[in-house]
Design an enzyme around this catalytic site. Structure first.
Site, PDB file in Angstrom:
ATOM      1  N   ARG A  50       0.804  -1.220   0.000  1.00  0.00           N
ATOM      2  CA  ARG A  50       0.000   0.000   0.000  1.00  0.00           C
ATOM      3  C   ARG A  50       0.839   1.273   0.000  1.00  0.00           C
ATOM      4  NH1 ARG A  50      -2.799  -4.037   2.416  1.00  0.00           N
ATOM      5  NH2 ARG A  50      -1.885  -3.644   4.437  1.00  0.00           N
TER       6      ARG A  50
ATOM      7  N   GLU B 120       2.951  -8.849  12.660  1.00  0.00           N
ATOM      8  CA  GLU B 120       1.879  -9.251  13.572  1.00  0.00           C
ATOM      9  C   GLU B 120       1.620 -10.753  13.579  1.00  0.00           C
ATOM     10  OE1 GLU B 120       0.082  -5.620  11.393  1.00  0.00           O
ATOM     11  OE2 GLU B 120       1.819  -6.910  11.156  1.00  0.00           O
TER      12      GLU B 120
END
Length: 188
Positions: free
Chosen positions: A71, A108
């Site tokens: 992104r 994560e």
């Protein structure tokens, strides 16, 4: 169509925040995914976002904007264009066709590796790294390390969203990287 406030000029950061969609339990249960596609799909939202970033960096001497896969590739080239500087992609492993240097990091939900072309920046070039969000900080820190290994000076890290509870912004600032974020969300 946007459900954003009619007067975006009052508080640009709040306007940007209003266009970010939260998708619960994606990509796994318990994660609140912050989706920027409504923001970049809204003409006014995209303009306000880019204007905030350009206003931040227009007075700085920069040579490049580096965008993190994937992104960061959406907003990075637009900001680079507006600032009249080059754009450098930092990609996931195996996506760049020329000679690369790589950095593995924790995120994560596991581990990943990013790469950069070995000739992407020159010694002493001043670079800002951009991405959509800062979670654990692993991707941006890996990008910083890659750029520094090639001799660049990483001036700042920029993101649309900070998720401070995940500790990434703290990790990055403790590593010596100044940060600029437009908005933040609590939780994951």
């Amino acid at each position: 169509m946007s459900n954003a406030p009619a007067n975006a000029s009052v508080d640009p950061a709040q306007f940007v925040n209003s266009l970010i969609r939260t998708v619960p339990d994606w990509p796994q249960p318990g994660v609140q995914f912050r989706d920027i596609t409504p923001l970049i799909g809204d003409p006014k939202g995209l303009r306000v976002l880019i204007d905030l970033l350009v206003e931040r960096y227009v007075g700085m001497k920069l040579d490049r904007i580096a965008g993190l896969d994937a992104r960061g590739f959406i907003i990075g080239p637009i900001v680079a264009y507006e600032l009249n500087v080059g754009f450098v992609p930092i990609r996931k492993i195996g996506k760049l066709p020329y000679k690369t240097v790589s950095e593995t990091y924790k995120l994560e939900y596991g581990e990943s590796t990013v790469e950069i072309h070995e000739d992407a920046v020159s010694q002493g070039e001043r670079v800002v790294i951009v991405d959509d969000l800062i979670a654990t900080g692993g991707t941006m820190l890996a990008g910083k390390r890659l750029l520094e290994r090639l001799g660049a000076t990483v001036v700042e890290g920029a993101a649309i969203i900070d998720l401070p509870e995940l500790g990434g912004s703290k990790l990055l600032t403790e590593s010596g990287l100044p940060l600029y974020t437009i908005t933040s969300f609590g939780g994951h």
